[in-house]
Design an enzyme around this catalytic site. Structure first.
Site, PDB file in Angstrom:
ATOM      1  N   THR A  52      -1.035  14.019  -1.625  1.00 43.43           N
ATOM      2  CA  THR A  52      -0.341  14.843  -2.629  1.00 43.43           C
ATOM      3  C   THR A  52      -0.644  14.397  -4.060  1.00 43.43           C
ATOM      4  O   THR A  52      -0.336  15.125  -5.004  1.00 43.43           O
ATOM      5  CB  THR A  52       1.183  14.741  -2.440  1.00 43.43           C
ATOM      6  OG1 THR A  52       1.579  13.380  -2.703  1.00 43.43           O
ATOM      7  CG2 THR A  52       1.588  15.103  -1.018  1.00 43.43           C
ATOM      8  N   ARG A  65      -0.252   5.784  -5.399  1.00 43.04           N
ATOM      9  CA  ARG A  65      -0.426   7.238  -5.393  1.00 43.04           C
ATOM     10  C   ARG A  65      -0.698   7.704  -3.972  1.00 43.04           C
ATOM     11  O   ARG A  65      -1.552   7.164  -3.291  1.00 43.04           O
ATOM     12  CB  ARG A  65      -1.589   7.598  -6.319  1.00 43.04           C
ATOM     13  CG  ARG A  65      -1.593   9.017  -6.770  1.00 43.04           C
ATOM     14  CD  ARG A  65      -2.708   9.280  -7.754  1.00 43.04           C
ATOM     15  NE  ARG A  65      -4.022   9.177  -7.148  1.00 43.04           N
ATOM     16  CZ  ARG A  65      -5.138   9.623  -7.712  1.00 43.04           C
ATOM     17  NH1 ARG A  65      -5.089  10.168  -8.912  1.00 43.04           N
ATOM     18  NH2 ARG A  65      -6.293   9.502  -7.117  1.00 43.04           N
ATOM     19  N   ASP A  71     -11.905   2.843  -7.548  1.00 45.10           N
ATOM     20  CA  ASP A  71     -10.496   2.431  -7.457  1.00 45.10           C
ATOM     21  C   ASP A  71     -10.353   1.059  -8.111  1.00 45.10           C
ATOM     22  O   ASP A  71     -10.811   0.042  -7.569  1.00 45.10           O
ATOM     23  CB  ASP A  71     -10.081   2.374  -5.982  1.00 45.10           C
ATOM     24  CG  ASP A  71      -8.595   2.072  -5.817  1.00 45.10           C
ATOM     25  OD1 ASP A  71      -8.097   1.157  -6.505  1.00 45.10           O
ATOM     26  OD2 ASP A  71      -7.944   2.728  -4.997  1.00 45.10           O
ATOM     27  N   ASP A 125      -8.661  -1.711  -5.885  1.00 41.99           N
ATOM     28  CA  ASP A 125      -9.520  -2.216  -4.809  1.00 41.99           C
ATOM     29  C   ASP A 125     -10.655  -3.065  -5.374  1.00 41.99           C
ATOM     30  O   ASP A 125     -10.981  -4.122  -4.837  1.00 41.99           O
ATOM     31  CB  ASP A 125     -10.120  -1.046  -4.013  1.00 41.99           C
ATOM     32  CG  ASP A 125      -9.108  -0.364  -3.128  1.00 41.99           C
ATOM     33  OD1 ASP A 125      -7.955  -0.853  -3.052  1.00 41.99           O
ATOM     34  OD2 ASP A 125      -9.450   0.664  -2.518  1.00 41.99           O
TER      35      ASP A 125
HETATM   36  C1  PRP Z   1      -4.162   4.237  -9.577  1.00 37.91           C
HETATM   37  C2  PRP Z   1      -4.175   3.803 -11.040  1.00 37.91           C
HETATM   38  C3  PRP Z   1      -2.965   4.487 -11.604  1.00 37.91           C
HETATM   39  C4  PRP Z   1      -2.930   5.770 -10.810  1.00 37.91           C
HETATM   40  C5  PRP Z   1      -3.533   6.863 -11.647  1.00 37.91           C
HETATM   41  O1  PRP Z   1      -3.288   3.448  -8.893  1.00 37.91           O
HETATM   42  O2  PRP Z   1      -4.158   2.415 -11.210  1.00 37.91           O
HETATM   43  O3  PRP Z   1      -1.773   3.755 -11.412  1.00 37.91           O
HETATM   44  O4  PRP Z   1      -3.728   5.592  -9.635  1.00 37.91           O
HETATM   45  O5  PRP Z   1      -3.429   8.080 -10.990  1.00 37.91           O
HETATM   46  P1  PRP Z   1      -2.551   9.282 -11.529  1.00 37.91           P
HETATM   47  O6  PRP Z   1      -2.777   9.368 -13.006  1.00 37.91           O
HETATM   48  O7  PRP Z   1      -3.127  10.442 -10.776  1.00 37.91           O
HETATM   49  O8  PRP Z   1      -1.126   9.031 -11.175  1.00 37.91           O
HETATM   50  P2  PRP Z   1      -3.063   3.547  -7.307  1.00 37.91           P
HETATM   51  O9  PRP Z   1      -1.950   4.494  -7.006  1.00 37.91           O
HETATM   52  O10 PRP Z   1      -4.381   3.784  -6.625  1.00 37.91           O
HETATM   53  O11 PRP Z   1      -2.505   2.112  -6.947  1.00 37.91           O
HETATM   54  P3  PRP Z   1      -3.145   0.669  -7.148  1.00 37.91           P
HETATM   55  O12 PRP Z   1      -2.991   0.332  -8.599  1.00 37.91           O
HETATM   56  O13 PRP Z   1      -2.294  -0.171  -6.279  1.00 37.91           O
HETATM   57  O14 PRP Z   1      -4.599   0.743  -6.716  1.00 37.91           O
END
Ligand code: PRP
Length: 207
Positions: A106, A102, A198, A201
C-alpha cells in the site's frame, strides 16, 4: 513550504557513491554520513543565534552561539545513518526517534516507535530521513511534530521525488526541505528513480 537543493560538487560526488549499486555498506555508510554533514550544515544555516562576548588573547570579541539546542529526529531505520553527522555539528542537540516501515503493497507508513518530547514549541526541529518518496512517511512525522507544537521544521533528505515534494506541499506543512537532489519520478513500487535503492538495506547490509 520551501525546497532547497544543495548544489555543490562534494555533495554531488557523495550522492554518486550512494547511487552506485557496487558501493558496499561500509563505504555507503561513510558517504551517507559525509553527505549528511553537508546537508545539515545547510539546514542549520537559519537556526536562531544569540550574541555573546568572549575574550580573545588580545581583546574582547563579539561571537555567537545557537539560541536553543535543537531536537533532531531520525526516522528509523534509514535516518539513523544521518544521526552521527547531525550530532557532530549540533553536539548540544537532543534526539527523538520515530520508527516507520513502509508497507510494500500500500506504500503507507506503519508506525512502530514514537519517542519524542511532549512539547516541541520552543525548539528548532530537524527531521532526518534519506528518502522522500511518496511523502507518506514524512507527512506522518511532520504531523507528529506539529501536534507537539513544532514550527519551522526542516526535513533533511538525500533524495526527494517530485511526488513526495508535491504531497508535502499539498499538506501545507510548515517545513523547509533540504535535499541533495530532486530525482525524476517514482516507479510502480514507489521507489525513487534513478534513486539509490533502499537506503536502509544498503547501509546496514540487511538481508
Ligand atoms: C524508506 C525511507 C523513508 C520512506 C520513504 O523507509 O527511509 O522513511 O521509505 O517513503 P515514502 O516517502 O513513500 O513514505 P522504509 O519504510 O523502507 O524503512 P527503513 O528506513 O526501515 O528502510
Amino acid at each position: 513550504m520551501r525546497v532547497d537543493v544543495v548544489e555543490h560538487p562534494l555533495v554531488a560526488a557523495r550522492l554518486t557513491v550512494l547511487r552506485d549499486r557496487g558501493t558496499q555498506p561500509p563505504v555507503f555508510r561513510a558517504a551517507l554520513r559525509e553527505l549528511s554533514t553537508m546537508l545539515i550544515y545547510e539546514a542549520a544555516r537559519e537556526l536562531p543565534a544569540v550574541q555573546h562576548t568572549v575574550a580573545t588573547p588580545l581583546t574582547p570579541a563579539v561571537g555567537s552561539r545557537l539560541a536553543t539546542a535543537p531536537i533532531v529526529v531520525p526516522v528509523l531505520r534509514a535516518g539513523l545513518g544521518m544521526l552521527e553527522a547531525a550530532l557532530g555539528l549540533l553536539p548540544e542537540a537532543r534526539t527523538g526517534f520515530v520508527g516507520l516501515a513502509r508497507d510494500e503493497r500500500t506504500f503507507q507508513p506503519h508506525a512502530y516507535l514514537e519517542s519524542l518530547p511532549a512539547n516541541l514549541a520552543d525548539y528548532p526541529v530537524l527531521l532526518l530521513d534519506p528518502m522522500l518518496a511518496t511523502g507518506g512517511s514524512a507527512a506522518h512525522c511532520l504531523n507528529l511534530l506539529a501536534e507537539r507544537g513544532a514550527k519551522g521544521m526542516v526535513l533533511v533528505c538525500v533524495l526527494a521525488a517530485p511526488e513526495g515534494v508535491a504531497a508535502l506541499d499539498a499538506g501545507d506543512f510548515d517545513v523547509r526541505i533540504v535535499t541533495a537532489c530532486i530525482d525524476e519520478r517514482l516507479d510502480d513500487d514507489a521507489f525513487i528513480v534513478p534513486g539509490l535503492g533502499d537506503a536502509g538495506d544498503r547501509q546496514f547490509g540487511a538481508v
